[in-house]
Design an enzyme around this catalytic site. Sequence first.
Site, PDB file in Angstrom:
ATOM      1  N   CYS A   1       0.848  -1.193   0.000  1.00  9.91           N
ATOM      2  CA  CYS A   1       0.000   0.000   0.000  1.00  9.91           C
ATOM      3  C   CYS A   1       0.888   1.249   0.000  1.00  9.91           C
ATOM      4  CB  CYS A   1      -0.914   0.001   1.220  1.00  9.91           C
ATOM      5  SG  CYS A   1      -2.060   1.403   1.217  1.00  9.91           S
TER       6      CYS A   1
ATOM      7  N   CYS B   1       0.377   4.559   6.999  1.00  5.66           N
ATOM      8  CA  CYS B   1      -0.283   4.390   8.304  1.00  5.66           C
ATOM      9  C   CYS B   1       0.646   3.585   9.233  1.00  5.66           C
ATOM     10  CB  CYS B   1      -1.613   3.689   8.127  1.00  5.66           C
ATOM     11  SG  CYS B   1      -2.603   4.415   6.782  1.00  5.66           S
TER      12      CYS B   1
ATOM     13  N   CYS C   1       0.107  -0.183  10.253  1.00  3.19           N
ATOM     14  CA  CYS C   1      -0.415  -1.161   9.295  1.00  3.19           C
ATOM     15  C   CYS C   1       0.631  -2.113   8.718  1.00  3.19           C
ATOM     16  CB  CYS C   1      -1.128  -0.428   8.164  1.00  3.19           C
ATOM     17  SG  CYS C   1      -2.025  -1.568   7.081  1.00  3.19           S
TER      18      CYS C   1
ATOM     19  N   CYS D   1     -17.021  -8.453   4.709  1.00  5.31           N
ATOM     20  CA  CYS D   1     -16.293  -7.192   4.557  1.00  5.31           C
ATOM     21  C   CYS D   1     -15.016  -7.428   3.761  1.00  5.31           C
ATOM     22  CB  CYS D   1     -15.900  -6.632   5.921  1.00  5.31           C
ATOM     23  SG  CYS D   1     -17.291  -6.470   7.039  1.00  5.31           S
TER      24      CYS D   1
ATOM     25  N   CYS E   1     -19.792  -5.209   2.675  1.00  8.56           N
ATOM     26  CA  CYS E   1     -19.046  -4.055   3.147  1.00  8.56           C
ATOM     27  C   CYS E   1     -17.709  -4.056   2.410  1.00  8.56           C
ATOM     28  CB  CYS E   1     -18.815  -4.159   4.655  1.00  8.56           C
ATOM     29  SG  CYS E   1     -17.821  -2.780   5.301  1.00  8.56           S
TER      30      CYS E   1
ATOM     31  N   CYS F   1     -19.400   2.743   7.885  1.00 11.44           N
ATOM     32  CA  CYS F   1     -18.706   2.057   8.967  1.00 11.44           C
ATOM     33  C   CYS F   1     -17.433   2.869   9.202  1.00 11.44           C
ATOM     34  CB  CYS F   1     -18.380   0.626   8.528  1.00 11.44           C
ATOM     35  SG  CYS F   1     -17.316  -0.254   9.675  1.00 11.44           S
TER      36      CYS F   1
ATOM     37  N   ARG G   1     -18.495  -1.948  17.189  1.00 12.17           N
ATOM     38  CA  ARG G   1     -17.826  -3.245  16.987  1.00 12.17           C
ATOM     39  C   ARG G   1     -16.553  -3.367  17.807  1.00 12.17           C
ATOM     40  NH1 ARG G   1     -17.154  -3.538  11.603  1.00 12.17           N
ATOM     41  NH2 ARG G   1     -19.272  -4.270  11.441  1.00 12.17           N
TER      42      ARG G   1
HETATM   43  N1  SAM Z   1      -6.858   0.738   2.968  1.00  9.79           N
HETATM   44  C1  SAM Z   1      -8.143   0.951   3.501  1.00  9.79           C
HETATM   45  C2  SAM Z   1      -8.186   2.099   4.454  1.00  9.79           C
HETATM   46  O1  SAM Z   1      -7.191   2.385   5.094  1.00  9.79           O
HETATM   47  O2  SAM Z   1      -9.248   2.694   4.582  1.00  9.79           O
HETATM   48  C3  SAM Z   1      -8.716  -0.272   4.161  1.00  9.79           C
HETATM   49  C4  SAM Z   1      -7.932  -1.238   4.960  1.00  9.79           C
HETATM   50  S1  SAM Z   1      -7.393  -0.713   6.540  1.00  9.79           S
HETATM   51  C5  SAM Z   1      -6.457  -2.110   6.971  1.00  9.79           C
HETATM   52  C6  SAM Z   1      -8.816  -0.688   7.600  1.00  9.79           C
HETATM   53  C7  SAM Z   1      -8.630  -0.273   9.018  1.00  9.79           C
HETATM   54  O3  SAM Z   1      -8.104  -1.330   9.780  1.00  9.79           O
HETATM   55  C8  SAM Z   1      -7.717   0.882   9.337  1.00  9.79           C
HETATM   56  O4  SAM Z   1      -8.311   2.115   9.120  1.00  9.79           O
HETATM   57  C9  SAM Z   1      -7.400   0.670  10.797  1.00  9.79           C
HETATM   58  O5  SAM Z   1      -8.343   1.361  11.602  1.00  9.79           O
HETATM   59  C10 SAM Z   1      -7.563  -0.837  10.974  1.00  9.79           C
HETATM   60  N2  SAM Z   1      -6.263  -1.465  11.217  1.00  9.79           N
HETATM   61  C11 SAM Z   1      -5.309  -1.690  10.292  1.00  9.79           C
HETATM   62  N3  SAM Z   1      -4.213  -2.254  10.861  1.00  9.79           N
HETATM   63  C12 SAM Z   1      -4.489  -2.368  12.171  1.00  9.79           C
HETATM   64  C13 SAM Z   1      -3.746  -2.852  13.280  1.00  9.79           C
HETATM   65  N4  SAM Z   1      -2.499  -3.304  13.163  1.00  9.79           N
HETATM   66  N5  SAM Z   1      -4.327  -2.844  14.497  1.00  9.79           N
HETATM   67  C14 SAM Z   1      -5.584  -2.378  14.641  1.00  9.79           C
HETATM   68  N6  SAM Z   1      -6.329  -1.903  13.627  1.00  9.79           N
HETATM   69  C15 SAM Z   1      -5.790  -1.882  12.407  1.00  9.79           C
HETATM   70 FE1  SF4 Z   2      -2.979   1.213   3.296  1.00 20.12          FE
HETATM   71 FE2  SF4 Z   2      -3.019   0.005   5.651  1.00 20.12          FE
HETATM   72 FE3  SF4 Z   2      -3.262   2.651   5.546  1.00 20.12          FE
HETATM   73 FE4  SF4 Z   2      -5.295   1.072   4.643  1.00 20.12          FE
HETATM   74  S1  SF4 Z   2      -4.543   1.229   6.740  1.00 20.12           S
HETATM   75  S2  SF4 Z   2      -4.423   2.887   3.655  1.00 20.12           S
HETATM   76  S3  SF4 Z   2      -4.097  -0.665   3.832  1.00 20.12           S
HETATM   77  S4  SF4 Z   2      -1.436   1.447   4.912  1.00 20.12           S
END
Ligand code: SAM
Ligand code: SF4
Length: 349
Positions: free
Chosen positions: A56, A60, A63, A100, A131, A191, A263
């Site tokens: 990606c 973040c 992530c 989802c 979703c 959501c 949730r």
């Molecule tokens: N890329 C898309 C986005 O960021 O909107 C969707 C996927 S992203 C993995 C969805 C959500 O999962 C993130 O916004 C975050 O809140 C949650 N998430 C991701 N990694 C996580 C982690 N290591 N621990 C807890 N929540 C996590």
């Molecule tokens: Fe990409 Fe992870 Fe951020 Fe979603 S949460 S935008 S998958 S880096």
Amino acid sequence: MSLGTIRHDWALPEVMKLFQLPFNDLIFKAQTVHRQYFNSNEVQVSTLLSIKTGACPEDCKYCSQSGHYNTGLDKEKLLEVQKVIEKAKAAKAIGSTRFCMGAAWKHPTAKDMPYVLEMVKGVKALGMETCMTLGKLSPDQAYALADAGLDYYNHNLDTSPEFYTHIITTHTYSDRLQTLAHVREAGMKICAGGILGMGESVKDRANLLIQLANLAEHPESIPINNLVKVKGTPLENEPDIDPFDFIRMLAVARIMMPKSYVRLSAGRQQMNEQTQALAFLAGANSIFYGDKLLTTANPQIEKDQALLIKLGIRPEPRQDYGDEVHQAAIEQAIIEQDQTSMFNDSTNA
Ligand code: SAM
Ligand code: SF4
Ligand code: DTB
């Protein structure tokens, strides 16, 4: 203003006061609100699937899928539509009512969209709620997803506007709010939630909830994630938060957004049963069900079934199921465990 009123004018001092209440008083308030709108012994169950994994472009800090960090994750291209539908069928068979689908994109491209729309149609045809979480959407993409039958779009605000830049620099808070506006405009349900345990303050947690609750309409679904510390990410060594503080967040979310599903989201694998029970008492009424979240582990199905039985909590049947097939599947699994009492009681007391 009486407890349980739907409001969109929450201010920081009163929200901070909720966070500072004695624990028992806070839980009592949350449970009181919860019972005004929901059956307190039911949870909605959703299953997640990563339809495109890793690489990606976003940064973040929590992530596993960000291309900015070396997390050792196996990257995958967009899954084939048929494979996604097979996974949805399996989720339906274990009793999930919502499927989802998540993609590690900044936003979907024009090339991706036809496949994604086919996935929505295929999963919808199984009678499941759909979703997706695909990153930023243009207004046209939001309309296209809604037309294909997408019920929910997940797009988290993650934390307060003030703390956001400590966690993500490749997009802005207002980018996120704009996508949420496009999702609403197209008529889909929202959501949107956040993550705890990233080094944020209680004030940041309060400000996240204020952002969500003061939207023109509350998100129908509010995932509250406890950080899953992924090796290789900048947050891998973040200290654990106190489980009671996590419960407080769920309770305040329940009080501020009385009709929304809250949730108990990522982080259950690291949580004991007692903490999860408190989460339900605080008004959480939705979980991810199935052994995997997107890339990290979730409790095994058998473990979750055993916990729900112990607590006398039923998976919520989808309101519009004619045949209640999913409810039947989960009840069968429970009967096989020879622990039938709670789930055979159809009175829903
Ligand atoms: N890329 C898309 C986005 O960021 O909107 C969707 C996927 S992203 C993995 C969805 C959500 O999962 C993130 O916004 C975050 O809140 C949650 N998430 C991701 N990694 C996580 C982690 N290591 N621990 C807890 N929540 C996590
Ligand atoms: Fe990409 Fe992870 Fe951020 Fe979603 S949460 S935008 S998958 S880096
Ligand atoms: C949400 O708030 N949590 C889910 C869902 N929305 C997409 C994702 C949790 C991901 C946890 C880390 C992982 O498995 O990669």
